[in-house]
Design an enzyme around this catalytic site. Structure first.
Site, short mmCIF file in Angstrom:
data_model
loop_
_atom_site.label_atom_id
_atom_site.label_comp_id
_atom_site.label_asym_id
_atom_site.label_seq_id
_atom_site.Cartn_x
_atom_site.Cartn_y
_atom_site.Cartn_z
N GLY A 14 0.79 -1.23 0.00
CA GLY A 14 0.00 0.00 0.00
C GLY A 14 0.82 1.28 0.00
O GLY A 14 1.82 1.39 -0.71
N TYR A 152 -11.77 3.48 15.09
CA TYR A 152 -10.80 3.76 14.02
C TYR A 152 -10.70 5.28 13.80
O TYR A 152 -9.59 5.84 13.78
CB TYR A 152 -11.23 3.07 12.71
CG TYR A 152 -10.36 3.49 11.55
CD1 TYR A 152 -9.01 3.17 11.53
CD2 TYR A 152 -10.86 4.26 10.50
CE1 TYR A 152 -8.19 3.59 10.49
CE2 TYR A 152 -10.06 4.68 9.46
CZ TYR A 152 -8.72 4.35 9.46
OH TYR A 152 -7.90 4.78 8.45
N PRO A 182 -5.81 10.67 3.98
CA PRO A 182 -6.45 10.15 2.77
C PRO A 182 -7.88 9.67 3.03
O PRO A 182 -8.21 9.23 4.13
CB PRO A 182 -5.57 8.94 2.39
CG PRO A 182 -4.41 8.95 3.32
CD PRO A 182 -4.82 9.72 4.52
C1 8X3 Z 1 -9.63 5.32 5.44
C2 8X3 Z 1 -10.39 6.33 4.72
O1 8X3 Z 1 -12.68 6.89 3.82
O2 8X3 Z 1 -12.22 4.57 4.31
O3 8X3 Z 1 -8.73 5.88 6.29
O4 8X3 Z 1 -12.50 6.14 6.13
S1 8X3 Z 1 -12.04 5.98 4.75
#
Ligand code: 8X3
Length: 254
Positions: A14, A152, A182
Site C-alpha cells: 500500500g 478507528y 487520505p
Molecule cells: C480510510 C479512509 O474513507 O475509508 O482511512 O474512512 S475511509
C-alpha cells in the site's frame, strides 16, 4: 530539502510500499519496517538499483524488538531524517455496541500507541541534528464521523492532534511535521484487513468507484518533503472525486 535516510512503517504494501518506491527514486536510503520479511526482501531487491535498504521485520506493537533494532542500525542508516508513520489499520465496521473489544485494543495499540512509541524513539535524534520530517498517515476518518468508524476514526483524530501538538513542541527547530489524511484508497489491504479477509465485502466498498491509489499518496509525500525548508505543510486532506463528507445524519423515532 536534503534528506538522506527514511524510516517507513507498514512498508510491505500500500502507501508504505509506494512511498518507499518514490523515495528510492530520489536516492534516499530506506529502513523498511513491516511484519512480512519476505515481502520486504522482495522490495529491497527491487529497489537495490536505486538505493540501499535496511529491513526491520517486526510487528510495530513489539516495542522491545523495535527499540533493539533501532539501537543497532548499521552506521549508514543511523541518522534517520524522515519518519513515515504509515502502519495502521481499521478493524470492522459494526456499530460500537456490537464490536469486539480486542479490535478496539488492536487499533488503539497500532494506530496510536505504536505511532507515538516510534516517534518518541526517533524524535531526540531529529532534534539533536535539528533536521528532519515526520509524516503521519492519518485519515479523513479523523475529521469526519461516519457509521462504523467508532474507534478507528478516533485513533486517526489522535494522529491529527498529535501531529499538530508536535509542531507546537518543535517550534524553534527546523523539524517539520505533516499529517496526511487520505479518503478511500484501494490497492492497499485496508478494506481486506477491515473486513478480516472477506474479499467480497472489501470489493463492495470500491464497486463503481475510482478510489485513490497508494501512488497518489506517495506523490503527496514527495511533494511535502520537497517543499523549501521554511515551508511546513501541516495537514493535507485527499479524497477521490467520488467521495465527499455527508454532514449530520438523523434517525426517525422508534
Ligand atoms: C480510510 C479512509 O474513507 O475509508 O482511512 O474512512 S475511509
Amino acid at each position: 530539502m536534503n534528506y538522506q535516510v527514511a524510516l517507513i512503517t507498514g512498508a510491505s504494501s500500500g502507501i508504505g510500499k509506494a512511498t518507499a518506491e518514490n523515495l528510492a527514486k530520489q536516492g534516499i536510503k530506506l529502513i523498511l519496517l513491516a511484519r512480512r520479511a519476505e515481502r520486504l526482501e522482495t522490495l529491497k531487491t527491487t529497489l537495490s538499483a536505486q538505493t540501499q535498504c535496511h529491513i526491520i521485520a517486526c510487528d510495530i506493537n513489539d516495542h522491545a524488538t523495535l527499540e533493539n533494532e533501532l539501537s543497532n542500525l548499521p552506521v549508514i542508516f543511523q541518522n534517520i531524517d524522515i519518519l513515515v508513520n504509515n502502519a495502521g489499520l481499521a478493524l470492522g465496521m459494526s456499530p460500537a455496541h456490537e464490536t469486539d473489544w480486542i479490535d478496539w485494543q488492536t487499533m488503539i495499540n497500532t494506530n496510536c500507541m505504536s505511532l507515538a512509541f516510534l516517534t518518541h524513539l526517533i524524535l531526540p535524534g531529529l532534534v539533536k541534528r535539528n533536521h528532519g520530517h515526520i509524516i503521519n498517515i492519518g485519515s479523513i476518518a479523523g475529521t469526519y464521523h461516519y457509521k462504523g468508524a467508532n474507534v478507528y476514526g478516533a485513533t486517526k483524530a489522535f494522529v491529527e492532534q498529535f501531529s499538530g501538538n508536535l509542531r507546537s513542541d518543535l517550534l524553534g527547530t527546523a523539524i517539520r511535521v505533516t499529517n496526511i489524511e487520505p479518503g478511500m484508497l484501494n490497492e492497499s489491504e485496508f478494506s481486506l484487513v477491515r473486513f478480516k479477509g472477506n474479499e467480497t465485502k472489501a470489493d463492495q466498498v470500491y464497486a463503481d468507484l475510482e478510489p485513490l491509489k497508494s501512488s497518489d499518496i506517495a506523490e503527496s509525500v514527495s511533494w511535502i518533503l520537497n517543499q523549501p525548508g521554511h515551508v511546513n505543510i501541516n495537514r493535507i486532506e485527499i479524497m477521490p472525486v467520488q467521495q465527499a463528507s455527508g454532514g449530520p445524519i438523523t434517525a426517525k423515532k422508534v
